[in-house]
Design a protein around this motif. Structure first.
Motif, PDB file in Angstrom:
ATOM      1  N   TYR A 155      12.528  -1.700   1.659  1.00 16.69           N
ATOM      2  CA  TYR A 155      12.166  -0.797   1.078  1.00 16.69           C
ATOM      3  C   TYR A 155      11.958  -1.479  -0.095  1.00 16.69           C
ATOM      4  CZ  TYR A 155      13.132   3.865   2.580  1.00 16.69           C
ATOM      5  OH  TYR A 155      13.131   5.017   3.643  1.00 16.69           O
ATOM      6  N   GLY A 156      12.207  -3.009  -0.261  1.00 15.38           N
ATOM      7  CA  GLY A 156      12.044  -3.723  -1.011  1.00 15.38           C
ATOM      8  C   GLY A 156      11.803  -4.041  -2.668  1.00 15.38           C
ATOM      9  N   ILE A 157      11.168  -3.174  -3.175  1.00 15.47           N
ATOM     10  CA  ILE A 157      11.013  -3.135  -4.610  1.00 15.47           C
ATOM     11  C   ILE A 157      10.990  -1.164  -4.918  1.00 15.47           C
ATOM     12  CG2 ILE A 157      10.556  -5.094  -5.876  1.00 15.47           C
ATOM     13  CD1 ILE A 157       7.395  -4.877  -5.900  1.00 15.47           C
ATOM     14  N   TYR A 158      10.415  -0.564  -3.763  1.00 14.20           N
ATOM     15  CA  TYR A 158      10.212   0.595  -3.837  1.00 14.20           C
ATOM     16  C   TYR A 158      11.661   1.695  -3.090  1.00 14.20           C
ATOM     17  CZ  TYR A 158       5.939  -2.392  -3.735  1.00 14.20           C
ATOM     18  OH  TYR A 158       4.845  -2.771  -4.006  1.00 14.20           O
ATOM     19  N   SER A 159      11.333   3.370  -3.053  1.00  9.90           N
ATOM     20  CA  SER A 159      12.090   4.024  -2.950  1.00  9.90           C
ATOM     21  C   SER A 159      11.815   4.470  -1.680  1.00  9.90           C
ATOM     22  CB  SER A 159      12.948   4.430  -4.442  1.00  9.90           C
ATOM     23  OG  SER A 159      12.069   4.793  -4.936  1.00  9.90           O
ATOM     24  N   GLU A 160      12.350   5.904  -0.818  1.00  8.92           N
ATOM     25  CA  GLU A 160      12.103   6.517   0.175  1.00  8.92           C
ATOM     26  C   GLU A 160      10.864   7.203  -0.581  1.00  8.92           C
ATOM     27  OE1 GLU A 160      14.768   8.465   2.089  1.00  8.92           O
ATOM     28  OE2 GLU A 160      13.123   8.787   4.009  1.00  8.92           O
ATOM     29  N   VAL A 218       0.745  12.727   1.674  1.00  8.97           N
ATOM     30  CA  VAL A 218       0.658  13.011   3.539  1.00  8.97           C
ATOM     31  C   VAL A 218      -0.940  13.793   3.603  1.00  8.97           C
ATOM     32  CG1 VAL A 218       1.693  14.148   5.517  1.00  8.97           C
ATOM     33  CG2 VAL A 218       3.371  12.151   4.043  1.00  8.97           C
ATOM     34  N   GLU A 219      -0.693  14.646   2.911  1.00 12.45           N
ATOM     35  CA  GLU A 219      -1.708  15.672   2.800  1.00 12.45           C
ATOM     36  C   GLU A 219      -3.489  14.441   2.744  1.00 12.45           C
ATOM     37  OE1 GLU A 219      -3.193  18.806   3.194  1.00 12.45           O
ATOM     38  OE2 GLU A 219      -1.045  19.300   3.733  1.00 12.45           O
ATOM     39  N   LYS A 271       4.839   4.483   6.684  1.00  8.70           N
ATOM     40  CA  LYS A 271       5.534   5.962   6.263  1.00  8.70           C
ATOM     41  C   LYS A 271       6.215   6.417   5.438  1.00  8.70           C
ATOM     42  CE  LYS A 271       2.733   8.083   9.268  1.00  8.70           C
ATOM     43  NZ  LYS A 271       2.094   8.426  10.324  1.00  8.70           N
ATOM     44  N   HIS A 272       8.019   5.354   5.071  1.00  9.89           N
ATOM     45  CA  HIS A 272       8.749   6.245   4.632  1.00  9.89           C
ATOM     46  C   HIS A 272       8.689   6.037   2.871  1.00  9.89           C
ATOM     47  CE1 HIS A 272       8.825   2.374   5.413  1.00  9.89           C
ATOM     48  NE2 HIS A 272       9.016   1.577   4.716  1.00  9.89           N
ATOM     49  N   LEU A 273       7.357   5.532   2.659  1.00  8.91           N
ATOM     50  CA  LEU A 273       6.746   5.365   1.488  1.00  8.91           C
ATOM     51  C   LEU A 273       5.750   6.409   0.630  1.00  8.91           C
ATOM     52  CD1 LEU A 273       6.121   1.468   1.247  1.00  8.91           C
ATOM     53  CD2 LEU A 273       8.354   2.422   0.599  1.00  8.91           C
ATOM     54  N   GLY A 323       5.572   7.764  -3.137  1.00  8.21           N
ATOM     55  CA  GLY A 323       4.537   7.475  -3.237  1.00  8.21           C
ATOM     56  C   GLY A 323       3.718   5.994  -3.548  1.00  8.21           C
ATOM     57  N   LEU A 324       2.378   6.222  -2.303  1.00  5.88           N
ATOM     58  CA  LEU A 324       2.114   4.797  -3.272  1.00  5.88           C
ATOM     59  C   LEU A 324       0.926   4.411  -4.077  1.00  5.88           C
ATOM     60  CD1 LEU A 324      -0.720   5.461   1.012  1.00  5.88           C
ATOM     61  CD2 LEU A 324       1.582   3.774  -0.061  1.00  5.88           C
ATOM     62  N   ASN A 325       0.961   5.527  -4.783  1.00  5.21           N
ATOM     63  CA  ASN A 325       0.601   5.366  -6.174  1.00  5.21           C
ATOM     64  C   ASN A 325       1.250   4.757  -7.289  1.00  5.21           C
ATOM     65  OD1 ASN A 325      -1.411   5.229  -8.303  1.00  5.21           O
ATOM     66  ND2 ASN A 325      -0.043   6.912  -9.032  1.00  5.21           N
ATOM     67  N   ASN A 326       2.938   4.609  -6.283  1.00  2.00           N
ATOM     68  CA  ASN A 326       3.373   3.023  -6.566  1.00  2.00           C
ATOM     69  C   ASN A 326       3.882   2.146  -5.842  1.00  2.00           C
ATOM     70  OD1 ASN A 326       4.418   5.562  -9.237  1.00  2.00           O
ATOM     71  ND2 ASN A 326       5.633   5.649  -8.297  1.00  2.00           N
ATOM     72  N   VAL A 327       3.386   2.670  -5.719  1.00  2.00           N
ATOM     73  CA  VAL A 327       2.932   1.079  -4.588  1.00  2.00           C
ATOM     74  C   VAL A 327       1.628  -0.255  -4.662  1.00  2.00           C
ATOM     75  CG1 VAL A 327       2.541   0.084  -1.932  1.00  2.00           C
ATOM     76  CG2 VAL A 327       3.936   1.897  -2.398  1.00  2.00           C
ATOM     77  N   MET A 328       1.869  -1.584  -4.584  1.00  2.00           N
ATOM     78  CA  MET A 328       1.292  -1.936  -5.380  1.00  2.00           C
ATOM     79  C   MET A 328       0.603  -3.091  -3.609  1.00  2.00           C
ATOM     80  SD  MET A 328       2.561  -4.865  -7.964  1.00  2.00           S
ATOM     81  CE  MET A 328       4.011  -5.500  -7.762  1.00  2.00           C
ATOM     82  N   MET A 329      -0.182  -2.746  -3.552  1.00  4.50           N
ATOM     83  CA  MET A 329      -1.251  -3.416  -2.047  1.00  4.50           C
ATOM     84  C   MET A 329      -1.501  -4.379  -2.320  1.00  4.50           C
ATOM     85  SD  MET A 329      -0.768  -1.282  -0.028  1.00  4.50           S
ATOM     86  CE  MET A 329      -2.069  -1.204   1.606  1.00  4.50           C
TER      87      MET A 329
END
Ligand SMILES: O[C@H]1[C@H](O)[C@@H](O)[C@H](O)[C@@H](O)[C@H]1O
Ligand SMILES: [Fe+2]
Ligand SMILES: [Fe+2]
Length: 306
Positions: free
Chosen positions: A197-202, A261-262, A253-255, A205-211
């Protein structure tokens, strides 16, 4: 000579000579789309470890740099810098034409001018999904962010513009192409960033993930900040179309949250056209231009800030 695309007149595709008969080279999948088994160099698609591919070495070199330099700090800096959108003002179509000056060093399957790829993708979608005009336009614009490579957009190096993308701030998944080069990345040994998970949580949402930074995130930003009326699935496709570890390998997928998913369903559809429409079949730009100009007018302002 074989005819690769049916109704070629209708869509303005010029058909070029092919050596093998059609049924040996192409597979028909749902929607009637012909999926070629080999790319325009006669190799399998996305064969990153194919020793005989002319482009293999250049592509591998590209990923060595990409995986070494794309870090949390780098992505933060880029996001902040490009959020200003203070570099250029121009229309979507002007940008399509500009893109011809960009060569993509990360792509093992394509050496055509980029505008061909945009139109090949869009036209292939249009044939199979005639009523989803938003998806045609998404095909046309999904790679426009590659202008980041041009001097007036900051002249970013290829490793910061193209290639597959992946999250930073959590462990680099093994399914990412040329994973071994992450060992050189400053985040690789950072315990804050190298866990599942690093700095993220289960399901955060990808919107909260830095790509990793590149043409996907940049074009998403441009579309959103210029108030496009495209639906959320279109923005999702633009933003994550290079995230093969997710949409092809099923990693991370856990993020995802429910909306991700939609939207992922549409990205799966889109990817087939993005990847397999890369061919030597040329599109007659002038013939299809009026249609795409009408879509641009429907979903975007006349001039955008880039
Ligand atoms: O080489 C390709 C190319 O740069 C595409 O535009 C990008 O979306 C892919 O993911 C990448 O691997
Ligand atoms: Fe792309
Ligand atoms: Fe593409």
């Amino acid at each position: 000579m074989t005819i690769l695309i049916e109704q070629s007149d209708h869509f303005g595709a010029e058909v070029e000579a092919k050596t093998e008969p059609i049924n040996e080279r192409e597979l028909v999948l749902d929607g009637g789309f012909l999926i070629p088994q080999t790319n325009s160099f006669g190799h399998m698609f996305r064969a990153y470890n194919d020793a005989v591919s002319e482009r293999r070495e250049g592509v591998e070199n590209f990923y060595r740099k990409n995986h070494t330099y794309q870090s949390v700090d780098f992505v933060k800096k880029m996001r902040e810098e490009y959020a200003k959108l203070n570099r250029v003002e121009m229309s979507i179509w002007e940008c399509c034409e500009l893109l011809n000056e960009v060569v993509d060093e990360s792509d093992p399957d394509l050496d055509e001018p980029q505008i061909e790829h945009l139109l090949q993708t869009a036209e292939a979608i249009r044939r199979d999904y005639p009523d989803e005009d938003w998806l045609h336009l998404t095909g046309l614009i999904h790679d426009l962010g590659k202008v980041l490579n041009l001097p007036s957009f900051g002249g970013l190096p290829q490793w910061a513009v193209v290639g597959d993308t992946f999250p930073v701030g959590c462990r680099f998944d093994e399914s990412i192409v040329h994973h071994k080069y992450f060992k050189e990345n400053p985040d690789y040994n950072n315990p804050a960033y190298n866990t599942k998970y690093g700095i993220y949580s289960e399901r955060c949402g990808l919107n909260n993930v830095m790509m990793s930074w590149g043409h996907d995130d940049y074009m998403y930003l441009v579309a959103k900040e210029n108030s496009t009326t495209l639906p959320s699935a279109a923005l999702f496709i633009i933003r994550y179309h290079s995230f093969y570890a997710l949409h092809r390998e099923g990693a991370y997928k856990h993020l995802l949250n429910d909306e991700d998913v939609e939207n992922l369903k549409w990205l799966h559809i889109f990817n087939k056209y993005d990847l397999y429409s890369k061919s030597k079949v040329r599109i007659d730009v002038e013939r299809v231009k009026p249609y795409y100009l009408s879509l641009i007018e429907k979903y975007f302002p006349a001039k955008l800030k880039w």
